[in-house]
Design a protein around this motif. Structure first.
Motif, mmCIF file in Angstrom:
data_model
loop_
_atom_site.group_PDB
_atom_site.id
_atom_site.type_symbol
_atom_site.label_atom_id
_atom_site.label_comp_id
_atom_site.label_asym_id
_atom_site.label_seq_id
_atom_site.Cartn_x
_atom_site.Cartn_y
_atom_site.Cartn_z
ATOM 1 N N THR A 1 0.855 -1.054 -0.003
ATOM 2 C CA THR A 1 -0.131 0.067 0.117
ATOM 3 C C THR A 1 0.741 1.298 0.105
ATOM 4 O O THR A 1 2.191 1.247 0.479
ATOM 5 C CB THR A 1 -0.956 0.065 1.193
ATOM 6 O OG1 THR A 1 0.002 0.111 2.218
ATOM 7 C CG2 THR A 1 -1.744 -1.085 1.320
ATOM 8 N N ILE A 2 0.218 2.465 -0.335
ATOM 9 C CA ILE A 2 0.898 3.614 -0.356
ATOM 10 C C ILE A 2 1.515 4.070 0.930
ATOM 11 O O ILE A 2 2.796 4.278 1.408
ATOM 12 C CB ILE A 2 0.131 4.862 -0.616
ATOM 13 C CG1 ILE A 2 -0.183 4.701 -2.256
ATOM 14 C CG2 ILE A 2 0.554 5.919 -0.091
ATOM 15 C CD1 ILE A 2 -1.075 5.797 -2.773
ATOM 16 N N GLU A 3 0.873 3.744 2.097
ATOM 17 C CA GLU A 3 1.274 3.731 3.418
ATOM 18 C C GLU A 3 2.472 2.906 3.958
ATOM 19 O O GLU A 3 3.634 3.384 4.522
ATOM 20 C CB GLU A 3 0.110 3.347 4.574
ATOM 21 C CG GLU A 3 0.689 3.552 6.128
ATOM 22 C CD GLU A 3 -0.444 3.128 7.046
ATOM 23 O OE1 GLU A 3 -0.453 3.429 8.178
ATOM 24 O OE2 GLU A 3 -1.693 2.717 6.644
ATOM 25 N N LEU A 4 2.659 1.690 3.466
ATOM 26 C CA LEU A 4 3.805 0.802 3.410
ATOM 27 C C LEU A 4 4.952 1.464 2.634
ATOM 28 O O LEU A 4 5.990 1.205 3.303
ATOM 29 C CB LEU A 4 3.328 -0.745 3.038
ATOM 30 C CG LEU A 4 4.426 -1.670 3.148
ATOM 31 C CD1 LEU A 4 5.122 -1.769 4.684
ATOM 32 C CD2 LEU A 4 3.962 -3.140 2.929
ATOM 33 N N GLU B 1 2.086 11.088 1.966
ATOM 34 C CA GLU B 1 1.209 10.250 0.938
ATOM 35 C C GLU B 1 0.600 10.763 0.023
ATOM 36 O O GLU B 1 0.326 10.063 -1.142
ATOM 37 C CB GLU B 1 0.343 9.369 2.061
ATOM 38 C CG GLU B 1 0.892 8.497 2.978
ATOM 39 C CD GLU B 1 0.049 7.572 3.763
ATOM 40 O OE1 GLU B 1 -1.243 7.360 3.596
ATOM 41 O OE2 GLU B 1 0.357 6.915 5.100
ATOM 42 N N LYS B 2 0.311 12.205 -0.140
ATOM 43 C CA LYS B 2 -0.525 12.662 -1.116
ATOM 44 C C LYS B 2 0.566 12.741 -2.324
ATOM 45 O O LYS B 2 -0.137 13.165 -3.351
ATOM 46 C CB LYS B 2 -0.990 14.364 -0.419
ATOM 47 C CG LYS B 2 -2.007 13.933 0.615
ATOM 48 C CD LYS B 2 -2.449 15.526 0.760
ATOM 49 C CE LYS B 2 -3.613 15.245 1.970
ATOM 50 N NZ LYS B 2 -3.937 16.777 2.786
ATOM 51 N N MET C 1 2.436 10.414 -3.335
ATOM 52 C CA MET C 1 2.696 9.297 -3.972
ATOM 53 C C MET C 1 1.791 8.957 -5.325
ATOM 54 O O MET C 1 2.383 8.160 -6.123
ATOM 55 C CB MET C 1 2.625 8.197 -2.779
ATOM 56 C CG MET C 1 3.621 8.236 -1.705
ATOM 57 S SD MET C 1 5.202 8.101 -2.192
ATOM 58 C CE MET C 1 5.207 6.477 -3.120
ATOM 59 N N PRO C 2 0.742 9.327 -5.395
ATOM 60 C CA PRO C 2 -0.067 8.833 -6.362
ATOM 61 C C PRO C 2 0.679 9.168 -7.825
ATOM 62 O O PRO C 2 0.771 8.455 -8.920
ATOM 63 C CB PRO C 2 -1.428 9.509 -6.329
ATOM 64 C CG PRO C 2 -1.588 9.487 -4.868
ATOM 65 C CD PRO C 2 -0.506 9.760 -4.455
ATOM 66 N N GLU C 3 1.275 10.533 -7.701
ATOM 67 C CA GLU C 3 1.884 11.105 -8.977
ATOM 68 C C GLU C 3 3.057 10.346 -9.280
ATOM 69 O O GLU C 3 3.599 9.841 -10.314
ATOM 70 C CB GLU C 3 1.961 12.381 -8.918
ATOM 71 C CG GLU C 3 2.717 13.084 -10.162
ATOM 72 C CD GLU C 3 3.206 14.696 -10.070
ATOM 73 O OE1 GLU C 3 3.394 15.229 -10.992
ATOM 74 O OE2 GLU C 3 2.812 15.241 -8.940
ATOM 75 N N ILE C 4 3.923 10.084 -8.065
ATOM 76 C CA ILE C 4 5.223 9.184 -8.291
ATOM 77 C C ILE C 4 4.732 7.861 -8.643
ATOM 78 O O ILE C 4 5.541 7.358 -9.772
ATOM 79 C CB ILE C 4 5.739 9.133 -6.729
ATOM 80 C CG1 ILE C 4 6.298 10.482 -6.314
ATOM 81 C CG2 ILE C 4 6.894 8.045 -6.916
ATOM 82 C CD1 ILE C 4 6.603 10.364 -4.995
ATOM 83 N N LEU C 5 3.780 7.144 -8.148
ATOM 84 C CA LEU C 5 3.386 5.824 -8.732
ATOM 85 C C LEU C 5 3.089 5.759 -10.254
ATOM 86 O O LEU C 5 3.215 4.879 -10.993
ATOM 87 C CB LEU C 5 2.515 5.382 -7.723
ATOM 88 C CG LEU C 5 3.137 4.886 -6.441
ATOM 89 C CD1 LEU C 5 2.001 4.583 -5.460
ATOM 90 C CD2 LEU C 5 4.151 3.619 -6.405
ATOM 91 N N ALA C 6 2.178 6.965 -10.516
ATOM 92 C CA ALA C 6 1.816 7.173 -11.850
ATOM 93 C C ALA C 6 2.966 7.036 -12.838
ATOM 94 O O ALA C 6 2.932 6.461 -14.015
ATOM 95 C CB ALA C 6 0.749 8.113 -11.960
ATOM 96 N N ASP C 7 3.908 7.787 -12.605
ATOM 97 C CA ASP C 7 5.081 7.713 -13.577
ATOM 98 C C ASP C 7 5.784 6.614 -13.752
ATOM 99 O O ASP C 7 6.359 6.114 -14.742
ATOM 100 C CB ASP C 7 5.932 9.039 -12.865
ATOM 101 C CG ASP C 7 5.654 10.483 -13.128
ATOM 102 O OD1 ASP C 7 4.768 10.497 -14.136
ATOM 103 O OD2 ASP C 7 6.026 11.420 -12.370
ATOM 104 N N LEU C 8 5.896 5.752 -12.373
ATOM 105 C CA LEU C 8 6.639 4.304 -12.387
ATOM 106 C C LEU C 8 5.785 3.525 -13.293
ATOM 107 O O LEU C 8 6.160 2.702 -14.098
ATOM 108 C CB LEU C 8 6.612 3.910 -10.852
ATOM 109 C CG LEU C 8 7.764 4.384 -10.166
ATOM 110 C CD1 LEU C 8 7.857 3.960 -8.619
ATOM 111 C CD2 LEU C 8 9.249 3.966 -10.562
#
Length: 218
Positions: A173-176, A191-192, A194-201
């Motif tokens: 999860t994002i928290e983990l 945590e806010k 992380m969605p953009e970071i993960l979207a790029d990955l």
């Protein structure tokens, strides 16, 4: 350096500005008056611009030297990617970068500038790590305990790289993910973000989503 765990430091825009301004003061007090300021791209772009501002110096150009990729991934050697496009023969040169780590980027740049028959050459960085065998002529701060320094102009790409490092084939999860970044790299990430970071990955095919979790792409 253990590639799986080492300390990192996020530098704020305010702190980077303060260090750049202090660096300019060090150069001023030396009475060195360069004919041209050369920023080492990409890390030296912002500090060089701030230094040139406080030196009231309008002649600023850049050279692109590649040595480090994101998240502290080092290339085998530093190389000049985009050379200078101006004649600097006989000119007094000030080379500006963000930090000395191995010192290779600064050494390669100085050697390259010297090969173009420049006159006096001085080097300047915001932060000088004492592990570097190359000591710049000017620096604003000394770093005695090694850590990877993340400047605000490279924060997103470094966080993308470090997030990739902490992902595995097991969904998290994002928290983990944020907990792993803090535990392994001393990075406190909202945590806010992380969605953009993960979207790029995911766009780079380096991560995939599994419901509300994420893992390395197989």
């Amino acid at each position: 350096m253990n590639p799986h765990s080492f300390p990192c430091q996020l530098v704020s825009w305010d702190e980077a500005y303060r260090l750049s301004r202090k660096l300019a003061c060090e150069i001023k007090s030396s009475s060195f008056h360069p004919d041209l300021i050369i920023a080492i791209g990409r890390g030296g772009y912002v500090p060089a611009r701030i230094v040139s501002d406080f030196l009231l110096h309008s002649l600023l150009t850049s050279i692109k030297v590649e040595h480090w990729d994101n998240a502290a991934r080092k290339r085998p050697e530093a190389t000049v990617r985009f050379p200078l496009a101006v004649d600097i023969q006989g000119q007094k040169i000030l080379i500006v970068d963000d930090v000395t780590d191995t010192g290779e980027t600064l050494r390669v740049t100085a050697d390259y500038v010297r090969s173009l028959h420049a006159g006096e050459i001085r080097t300047a960085v915001m932060q000088h790590k004492t592990v570097s065998p190359i000591v710049p002529d000017f620096y604003a701060e000394v770093i005695t305990e090694w850590r990877w320094i993340i400047y605000p102009w490279a924060a997103h790409e470094d966080l993308v790289g470090f997030t990739e490092r902490v992902l595995s084939d097991q969904p998290a999860t994002i928290e983990l993910i944020c907990e792993r970044l803090k535990e392994r790299y001393s990075l406190v990430v909202d945590e806010k973000e992380m969605p953009e970071i993960l979207a790029d990955l995911m766009a780079m095919k380096k991560a995939e989503r599994c419901g509300n979790s994420y893992r390395s792409e197989a």
